[in-house]
Each structure stands twice: as C-alpha cells, then as structure tokens.
Enzyme design. Structure first.
Site, PDB file in Angstrom:
ATOM      1  N   LYS A  96     -28.104  14.367   7.569  1.00  0.00           N
ATOM      2  CA  LYS A  96     -27.584  13.636   6.391  1.00  0.00           C
ATOM      3  C   LYS A  96     -28.640  13.352   5.345  1.00  0.00           C
ATOM      4  O   LYS A  96     -28.808  12.210   4.896  1.00  0.00           O
ATOM      5  CB  LYS A  96     -26.903  12.340   6.829  1.00  0.00           C
TER       6      LYS A  96
HETATM    7  O1  LIG Z   1     -18.404  10.862   9.082  1.00  0.00           O
HETATM    8  C1  LIG Z   1     -19.174  11.089  10.017  1.00  0.00           C
HETATM    9  C2  LIG Z   1     -20.274  11.905   9.891  1.00  0.00           C
HETATM   10  C3  LIG Z   1     -21.046  12.170  10.994  1.00  0.00           C
HETATM   11  N1  LIG Z   1     -20.769  11.613  12.194  1.00  0.00           N
HETATM   12  C4  LIG Z   1     -21.648  11.945  13.341  1.00  0.00           C
HETATM   13  O2  LIG Z   1     -20.878  12.663  14.304  1.00  0.00           O
HETATM   14  C5  LIG Z   1     -21.215  12.215  15.622  1.00  0.00           C
HETATM   15  C6  LIG Z   1     -20.007  11.543  16.230  1.00  0.00           C
HETATM   16  O3  LIG Z   1     -20.276  11.222  17.567  1.00  0.00           O
HETATM   17  P1  LIG Z   1     -19.100  10.776  18.590  1.00  0.00           P
HETATM   18  O4  LIG Z   1     -19.833  10.448  19.840  1.00  0.00           O
HETATM   19  O5  LIG Z   1     -18.182  11.952  18.757  1.00  0.00           O
HETATM   20  O6  LIG Z   1     -18.426   9.600  17.984  1.00  0.00           O
HETATM   21  C7  LIG Z   1     -22.408  11.290  15.470  1.00  0.00           C
HETATM   22  O7  LIG Z   1     -23.588  12.055  15.569  1.00  0.00           O
HETATM   23  C8  LIG Z   1     -22.255  10.761  14.052  1.00  0.00           C
HETATM   24  O8  LIG Z   1     -23.503  10.416  13.472  1.00  0.00           O
HETATM   25  C9  LIG Z   1     -19.688  10.802  12.314  1.00  0.00           C
HETATM   26  O9  LIG Z   1     -19.387  10.279  13.401  1.00  0.00           O
HETATM   27  N2  LIG Z   1     -18.910  10.563  11.235  1.00  0.00           N
END
Ligand SMILES: O=c1ccn([C@@H]2O[C@H](COP(=O)(O)O)[C@@H](O)[C@H]2O)c(=O)[nH]1
Length: 278
Positions: A96
């Site tokens: 990001k």
């Molecule tokens: O809008 C967003 C952008 C990035 N993320 C990232 O994705 C994963 C989600 O992890 P989970 O364990 O599946 O919840 C995490 O690395 C976030 O930083 C997001 O969740 N939402």
C-alpha cells in the site's frame, strides 16, 4: 513481453480465481506452535509456500508482518518472494505505497524493477496523494510486465468516510479512482494490468466498475465477515474480473500442510461457484 494482465488472466484460467495472503500474525504463529521471532516467521512462510505455492494463481504476502522484524524480516520477505516465484504463483506484495511522484519512483524501483531483491509481479498502492502521483509506478510496471492494484473501496468500515466523500463534480473519491484506472486499462486485452482493491464486505455501494477492464482484488472474505456469496452483491456484472483474497481463513487451517491445501481448495470451490455468471 507479456503484460501482468495477460499473465494474471492465464494464471486464473489455469489455477482458478484465488489469491491467498501470507499474513503471519503473532496469534497465528502461536497457534502454529511457532515462536514470534525471525525463525518462526521463516518457518511459517516456508510451510505456506510448500503447501499452496504450486496451486493458487496469486499469493499476497502482507509486508507489515515482515517489516515488524526489521531488516531480518525483510530478508525473509525476499526469500519468500523467491520461493513463491519458483513455485509458479504470481506474487502480489500488499504494501500500500503512495507518496509524491519523485518518491513513488523509488518505491516503484523497489518492487517493480526486475533487478531489485524485492521484485514482485504486482503491488498494492494508495491513491490518496492523487492517482497521478502513482504514475512512476504505472510506468515501471508497464515497462516490465508488472501490475499495480490501487485502493478504491477498502474492506474496513473506516474507509467509507474518505472513499465515499463526494467531490465538486458529483463523483465520489472512489469513483474518480475507478475512472482513472479505467483510463489506464483502455483497450488492453485480455485484461489490463492496473487493478483496484474493492472489499467484499462493502455491499452494493452503487459504484460503477463496468469500465475498469482490469482485475478487482476482493479482500475481506473469511475473517472480516464477507462470504463468497457476497461477491455478486458487491460486483454485479463485473464478477468475471474479481480476484477473491483470503488470508486468515486459509492460514487458520495450518500448520498441517494437507489442511492448508484443503482450506485452499474449499475457498476456491466457493469462489468458483460464486463467480459463475450463468
Ligand atoms: O481493503 C483492504 C485492503 C487490503 N486488505 C489486506 O488483505 C488482508 C486481509 O486479511 P484477512 O485475514 O483475510 O482478513 C490483510 O493483509 C489486509 O491488510 C484488506 O483486508 N482490506
């Protein structure tokens, strides 16, 4: 040179529409019986890559969980990226980044220049210094067959206050991001290399994704509460471009590698069913 959009299109055709995140949370390390240190981090990543690197289209390491260990953590990120590339999955680094253009240029070199130790297939980027400030990233990605996924409508509830704010022309901030990325992908076949991040948790927001012609990364599935069935509500006619992303939902099945593979296969089957358009 094959574009990222073309490589992603092929990977999804061969392996299915799925991105699995590598997010070594301290709690997961503990549940896996691993120490919350550099050795535990290394072991965690090796187990994940060995279990699923040869079966998912895209793997998404979350940079924060490596950076928290300093330079040695970044070293493990570098070796994890190498292992993933050898396993045949595309690597999307969730980092990001965003800044003024001259600094974005350095970020672009760090992640999208093939001579960098952190070189990956694609990165996530933040547009809140203006989508135009990300131009050096778009240019270097295009030059080397890389991709960039720009935040549009994030999965966290706090995102809406900024992203759904309405500007002077009547469009939301998110819609201006969507429209600018759509321009970059115009005419690209079979798929543009510039993607958007749109959370699976957000419901029907009325944003127009029809012209994006690029991949739509959908985090928020599993641990954040969204299910594959929610994808239809969020994405409507843009479902064929969706790349569902799961981290903790899959990682929670570890450290047993058969269980990690089974969890991956289960969420992939759910996504295939949800994305089937007929
Ligand atoms: O809008 C967003 C952008 C990035 N993320 C990232 O994705 C994963 C989600 O992890 P989970 O364990 O599946 O919840 C995490 O690395 C976030 O930083 C997001 O969740 N939402």
């Amino acid at each position: 040179m094959e574009t990222f959009g073309a490589r992603l299109h092929r990977a999804v055709a061969e392996r299915g529409p799925l991105c699995v995140g590598i997010d070594p949370h301290p709690g997961l390390l503990a549940r896996w019986g691993l120490s919350d240190d550099i050795e535990g981090l290394d072991r965690f990543c090796r187990i994940v890559v060995e279990a699923i690197g040869d079966r998912v289209a895209v793997v998404k390491p979350q940079s924060a969980f490596f950076e928290r260990f300093g330079s040695r953590g970044v070293g493990i990120l570098e070796s994890t990226i190498r292992q993933l590339r050898n396993s045949g999955s595309l690597v999307l680094l969730d980092v990001k980044r965003g800044d003024i253009g001259s600094t974005v240029s350095a970020y672009a070199s760090a992640y999208l220049d093939p001579s960098s130790p952190l070189y990956v297939d694609a990165v996530t980027a933040s547009p809140y210094l203006g989508v135009g400030s990300l131009a050096p990233m778009f240019e270097l990605a295009a030059a080397h067959g890389g991709g960039v996924f720009v935040l549009a409508l994030t999965s966290n509830p706090e995102g809406a206050a900024v992203q759904r704010a309405v500007g002077a022309d009547g469009r939301t901030v998110a819609q201006t991001v969507i429209d600018e990325i759509s321009q970059l992908n115009r005419g690209a076949e079979p798929l543009g290399s510039f993607g958007l991040v749109v959370g699976a948790t957000i419901g029907d927001t009325g944003h127009d994704l029809a012209g994006v012609n690029g991949p739509l990364l959908a985090p928020g599935l599993g641990a954040q509460g969204a299910t594959a069935a929610d994808l239809r509500t969020v994405f409507g006619s843009s479902l064929p471009s969706v790349l569902p992303s799961y981290s903790r939902e899959v990682l929670g099945a570890g450290p047993d590698q058969d269980a990690l593979r089974a969890a991956t296969d289960r969420v992939l089957a759910e996504c295939r069913a949800a994305l089937a358009t007929s």
